[in-house]
Design a protein around this motif. Structure first.
Motif, PDB file in Angstrom:
ATOM      1  N   ALA A 109      31.570  42.696  55.101  1.00  0.00           N
ATOM      2  CA  ALA A 109      30.895  42.944  53.807  1.00  0.00           C
ATOM      3  C   ALA A 109      32.206  43.704  52.755  1.00  0.00           C
ATOM      4  CB  ALA A 109      29.933  44.071  54.010  1.00  0.00           C
ATOM      5  N   GLN A 110      32.876  44.537  53.130  1.00  0.00           N
ATOM      6  CA  GLN A 110      33.988  44.862  52.505  1.00  0.00           C
ATOM      7  C   GLN A 110      34.921  43.978  51.923  1.00  0.00           C
ATOM      8  OE1 GLN A 110      35.948  47.836  55.078  1.00  0.00           O
ATOM      9  NE2 GLN A 110      34.673  49.371  54.865  1.00  0.00           N
ATOM     10  N   LEU A 111      35.315  42.981  53.019  1.00  0.00           N
ATOM     11  CA  LEU A 111      36.063  41.695  52.574  1.00  0.00           C
ATOM     12  C   LEU A 111      35.444  40.886  51.616  1.00  0.00           C
ATOM     13  CD1 LEU A 111      37.783  40.642  55.877  1.00  0.00           C
ATOM     14  CD2 LEU A 111      38.686  41.834  53.885  1.00  0.00           C
ATOM     15  N   ARG A 112      34.034  40.748  51.740  1.00  0.00           N
ATOM     16  CA  ARG A 112      33.460  39.877  50.844  1.00  0.00           C
ATOM     17  C   ARG A 112      33.082  40.478  49.289  1.00  0.00           C
ATOM     18  NH1 ARG A 112      29.333  39.444  53.423  1.00  0.00           N
ATOM     19  NH2 ARG A 112      29.793  37.110  54.254  1.00  0.00           N
ATOM     20  N   GLU A 113      33.054  42.027  49.358  1.00  0.00           N
ATOM     21  CA  GLU A 113      33.179  42.586  47.968  1.00  0.00           C
ATOM     22  C   GLU A 113      34.393  42.814  47.459  1.00  0.00           C
ATOM     23  OE1 GLU A 113      32.421  47.190  46.598  1.00  0.00           O
ATOM     24  OE2 GLU A 113      31.973  46.756  48.725  1.00  0.00           O
ATOM     25  N   GLN A 114      35.652  42.846  48.186  1.00  0.00           N
ATOM     26  CA  GLN A 114      36.856  42.846  47.744  1.00  0.00           C
ATOM     27  C   GLN A 114      37.216  41.249  46.988  1.00  0.00           C
ATOM     28  OE1 GLN A 114      39.968  43.829  50.288  1.00  0.00           O
ATOM     29  NE2 GLN A 114      41.488  43.973  48.764  1.00  0.00           N
ATOM     30  N   GLU A 115      36.750  40.368  47.711  1.00  0.00           N
ATOM     31  CA  GLU A 115      36.880  38.843  47.129  1.00  0.00           C
ATOM     32  C   GLU A 115      36.272  38.582  45.961  1.00  0.00           C
ATOM     33  OE1 GLU A 115      36.242  34.450  48.975  1.00  0.00           O
ATOM     34  OE2 GLU A 115      35.750  36.175  50.320  1.00  0.00           O
ATOM     35  N   GLU A 116      35.169  39.110  46.034  1.00  0.00           N
ATOM     36  CA  GLU A 116      34.295  38.945  44.765  1.00  0.00           C
ATOM     37  C   GLU A 116      34.886  39.659  43.438  1.00  0.00           C
ATOM     38  OE1 GLU A 116      30.473  40.439  45.455  1.00  0.00           O
ATOM     39  OE2 GLU A 116      29.840  38.462  46.701  1.00  0.00           O
ATOM     40  N   ARG A 117      35.531  41.161  43.661  1.00  0.00           N
ATOM     41  CA  ARG A 117      36.046  41.752  42.776  1.00  0.00           C
ATOM     42  C   ARG A 117      37.356  40.939  42.156  1.00  0.00           C
ATOM     43  NH1 ARG A 117      35.841  45.926  45.213  1.00  0.00           N
ATOM     44  NH2 ARG A 117      38.157  46.043  45.986  1.00  0.00           N
ATOM     45  N   LEU A 118      38.112  40.577  43.261  1.00  0.00           N
ATOM     46  CA  LEU A 118      39.454  39.653  42.711  1.00  0.00           C
ATOM     47  C   LEU A 118      39.043  38.629  41.993  1.00  0.00           C
ATOM     48  CD1 LEU A 118      41.519  40.241  45.891  1.00  0.00           C
ATOM     49  CD2 LEU A 118      41.814  41.390  43.679  1.00  0.00           C
ATOM     50  N   LEU A 119      38.124  37.706  42.586  1.00  0.00           N
ATOM     51  CA  LEU A 119      37.471  36.501  41.834  1.00  0.00           C
ATOM     52  C   LEU A 119      37.363  36.857  40.409  1.00  0.00           C
ATOM     53  CD1 LEU A 119      35.379  34.834  44.683  1.00  0.00           C
ATOM     54  CD2 LEU A 119      37.481  34.045  43.736  1.00  0.00           C
ATOM     55  N   GLN A 120      36.386  37.854  40.258  1.00  0.00           N
ATOM     56  CA  GLN A 120      36.146  38.081  38.776  1.00  0.00           C
ATOM     57  C   GLN A 120      37.478  38.632  38.024  1.00  0.00           C
ATOM     58  OE1 GLN A 120      33.236  38.084  37.313  1.00  0.00           O
ATOM     59  NE2 GLN A 120      34.129  38.592  35.380  1.00  0.00           N
ATOM     60  N   MET A 121      38.349  39.313  38.584  1.00  0.00           N
ATOM     61  CA  MET A 121      39.623  39.546  38.124  1.00  0.00           C
ATOM     62  C   MET A 121      40.211  38.285  37.630  1.00  0.00           C
ATOM     63  SD  MET A 121      42.509  42.054  39.488  1.00  0.00           S
ATOM     64  CE  MET A 121      41.670  43.391  39.440  1.00  0.00           C
ATOM     65  N   GLU A 122      40.251  37.660  38.559  1.00  0.00           N
ATOM     66  CA  GLU A 122      40.921  36.145  38.409  1.00  0.00           C
ATOM     67  C   GLU A 122      40.550  35.569  37.252  1.00  0.00           C
ATOM     68  OE1 GLU A 122      41.754  31.942  38.905  1.00  0.00           O
ATOM     69  OE2 GLU A 122      39.731  33.009  39.081  1.00  0.00           O
ATOM     70  N   GLN A 123      39.165  35.504  37.179  1.00  0.00           N
ATOM     71  CA  GLN A 123      38.547  34.724  36.000  1.00  0.00           C
ATOM     72  C   GLN A 123      38.991  35.285  34.650  1.00  0.00           C
ATOM     73  OE1 GLN A 123      34.386  34.749  36.523  1.00  0.00           O
ATOM     74  NE2 GLN A 123      34.445  33.169  38.517  1.00  0.00           N
ATOM     75  N   ASP A 124      39.097  36.827  34.436  1.00  0.00           N
ATOM     76  CA  ASP A 124      39.375  37.471  33.209  1.00  0.00           C
ATOM     77  C   ASP A 124      40.898  37.152  33.146  1.00  0.00           C
ATOM     78  OD1 ASP A 124      36.819  38.462  33.486  1.00  0.00           O
ATOM     79  OD2 ASP A 124      37.519  40.501  34.167  1.00  0.00           O
ATOM     80  N   VAL A 125      41.728  37.089  34.128  1.00  0.00           N
ATOM     81  CA  VAL A 125      43.244  37.129  33.776  1.00  0.00           C
ATOM     82  C   VAL A 125      43.296  35.512  33.594  1.00  0.00           C
ATOM     83  CG1 VAL A 125      45.485  36.855  34.811  1.00  0.00           C
ATOM     84  CG2 VAL A 125      43.807  38.732  35.210  1.00  0.00           C
ATOM     85  N   ALA A 126      42.716  34.427  33.832  1.00  0.00           N
ATOM     86  CA  ALA A 126      42.676  33.146  33.672  1.00  0.00           C
ATOM     87  C   ALA A 126      42.343  33.009  32.123  1.00  0.00           C
ATOM     88  CB  ALA A 126      41.973  32.233  34.588  1.00  0.00           C
ATOM     89  N   THR A 127      41.216  33.701  31.578  1.00  0.00           N
ATOM     90  CA  THR A 127      40.872  33.495  30.294  1.00  0.00           C
ATOM     91  C   THR A 127      41.987  34.099  29.499  1.00  0.00           C
ATOM     92  OG1 THR A 127      38.467  33.749  31.199  1.00  0.00           O
ATOM     93  CG2 THR A 127      39.017  34.250  28.788  1.00  0.00           C
TER      94      THR A 127
END
Length: 252
Positions: A109-127
């Motif tokens: 659950a912790q890894l999944r939460e961290q992964e989702e957070r980094l994915l959101q960050m990756e989308q923001d940075v990519a934008t």
């Protein structure tokens, strides 16, 4: 400080030397864009590593669940055979796996939460990087357009300077032409008035020479006139009076 701010700070530190040497804004912007792309690639690799770890934990969790199911099945089979001791032993072993199952669930659950957070960050940075790329290309076009305008204006400035010099040379030439024309007109007017011709006929004589010649001419005319009068008084036939030579010039 957010991740993007840290990345920007790291980018400024690493590119400081390069920026000091770089002079063309287009090259600086391309370099900045390349560094940002490298940063987001590192972020994506981190996301991939987290996802890999999560998958590994999920596989281990699945294996543990299979073992729990197997022990549950063995406990039931032992009871059916009347071996309550074996059933109890199987259930005891099963209970040992329960805390591990909870631990797997929590870590996953912790890894999944961290992964989702980094994915959101990756989308923001990519934008942001895409926006930067668009602005970069626009800035490069504007810079090259401005550079072209500067070169054109410098060229036009040089042409203007040359045209100014040509204009001044043309003015000087026109002034010389007007001066020559005025001189030619003046000479033509003097020729028509006989001033120049008279000076040429007199040669190098001065005013005294001209005055003496005039006196000689007048005396010669008077002598001829007097001779004609005397002939008329005598009543003789009119004859052409002999040319009386004038007095010799004093300057001869």
């Amino acid at each position: 400080m957010g991740l993007f701010s840290r990345l920007a700070l790291l980018f400024r530190i690493r590119t400081r030397a390069a920026l000091e040497k770089a002079e063309e804004p287009g090259a600086v912007l391309d370099y900045a864009y390349t560094k940002q792309v490298e940063q987001i690639q590192q972020l994506r690799r981190a996301i991939a590593d987290i996802a890999t770890n999560r998958k590994q934990l999920e596989l281990q969790q699945t294996q543990l669940l299979n073992n729990v199911d197997k022990l549950t099945s063995q406990a039931g089979q032992a009871l059916r055979l009347g071996r309550e001791d074996l059933a109890r032993q199987a259930l005891q072993r099963k209970e040992l796996f329960v805390p591990q199952l909870h631990n797997y669930e929590r870590q996953i659950a912790q890894l999944r939460e961290q992964e989702e957070r980094l994915l959101q960050m990756e989308q923001d940075v990519a934008t942001r990087i895409e926006v930067f790329r668009t602005q970069k290309e626009m800035a490069k076009v504007q810079y090259h357009a401005a550079q072209t305008q500067v070169k054109l204006r410098e060229s036009l400035g040089g042409i203007s300077g040359e045209m100014g010099e040509i204009h001044l040379a043309m003015q000087r030439a026109q002034e010389k032409i007007l001066t020559m024309q005025a001189r030619a007109n003046a000479l033509e007017e003097l020729l028509e008035q006989g001033v120049i011709g008279e000076q040429r006929s007199l040669g190098a004589g001065d005013t005294l020479d001209r005055e003496l010649q005039r006196i000689d001419m007048q005396q010669n005319v008077e002598l001829q006139l007097q001779a004609m009068k005397e002939q008329l008084q005598l009543g003789g036939r009119y004859t052409q009076p002999k040319q009386i030579e004038g007095p010799t010039s004093f300057l001869e």
